[in-house]
Design a protein around this motif. Sequence first.
Motif, PDB file in Angstrom:
ATOM      1  N   HIS A 185       2.258  24.274  -4.894  1.00  0.00           N
ATOM      2  CA  HIS A 185       0.807  24.095  -4.829  1.00  0.00           C
ATOM      3  C   HIS A 185       0.180  24.747  -6.051  1.00  0.00           C
ATOM      4  O   HIS A 185       0.397  25.908  -6.329  1.00  0.00           O
TER       5      HIS A 185
ATOM      6  N   ARG B  71      -2.122  26.334   3.958  1.00  0.00           N
ATOM      7  CA  ARG B  71      -1.072  25.421   3.490  1.00  0.00           C
ATOM      8  C   ARG B  71      -0.237  24.890   4.646  1.00  0.00           C
ATOM      9  O   ARG B  71       0.234  23.764   4.597  1.00  0.00           O
ATOM     10  N   TYR B  72      -0.038  25.698   5.669  1.00  0.00           N
ATOM     11  CA  TYR B  72       0.760  25.263   6.819  1.00  0.00           C
ATOM     12  C   TYR B  72      -0.060  24.565   7.893  1.00  0.00           C
ATOM     13  O   TYR B  72       0.424  23.633   8.535  1.00  0.00           O
ATOM     14  N   LEU B  73      -1.283  25.013   8.102  1.00  0.00           N
ATOM     15  CA  LEU B  73      -2.095  24.496   9.201  1.00  0.00           C
ATOM     16  C   LEU B  73      -3.179  23.522   8.765  1.00  0.00           C
ATOM     17  O   LEU B  73      -3.691  22.776   9.587  1.00  0.00           O
TER      18      LEU B  73
ATOM     19  N   LEU C  99      -1.667  31.063   2.881  1.00  0.00           N
ATOM     20  CA  LEU C  99      -0.457  30.659   3.606  1.00  0.00           C
ATOM     21  C   LEU C  99      -0.805  29.842   4.849  1.00  0.00           C
ATOM     22  O   LEU C  99      -0.230  28.773   5.093  1.00  0.00           O
ATOM     23  N   ALA C 100      -1.766  30.326   5.615  1.00  0.00           N
ATOM     24  CA  ALA C 100      -2.181  29.614   6.830  1.00  0.00           C
ATOM     25  C   ALA C 100      -2.744  28.240   6.497  1.00  0.00           C
ATOM     26  O   ALA C 100      -2.425  27.247   7.162  1.00  0.00           O
TER      27      ALA C 100
END
Length: 133
Positions: free
Chosen positions: A2, A95-97, A92-93
């Motif tokens: 990213h 990118r995942y959620l 991080l959250a």
Amino acid sequence: MHDRPPFSIVAIMGIAVLVFAMRPTETGLAENARDFGAIPVKIYDAAQGLLAGEGDSGAARELSRLVTAIFIHGDFEHLLLNMIMLWPFGVLAARYLGDLTVVMLVLLTGIAGNVVQAGFNVQSPIPIVGASG
């Protein structure tokens, strides 16, 4: 890989910094807390009124402070620490959620933290600021 930070995190951080920058003096921060912080006694009274069917726009405004308080900070160190912690975990959250989920999580956990904090002393006239309650 990213190459750009998630929009949600940049937006949340930007709002918090902008709100802080609008009134960066000690007096201005106190005014922010008074004008936009969640004041437990007012939140409690507004919630009671709504539950009794007596709510009005004043009650809605008081309850909206549960959201606006999330973006208010007591001083520069409070803002800085929140931004330092939000960046790695928020990126991080997001990118995942996904951005929408992260915005909803920030709002819901911020509201929940402020409700819990207000519940510890429902008669307090002292504003709650920040997302942690």
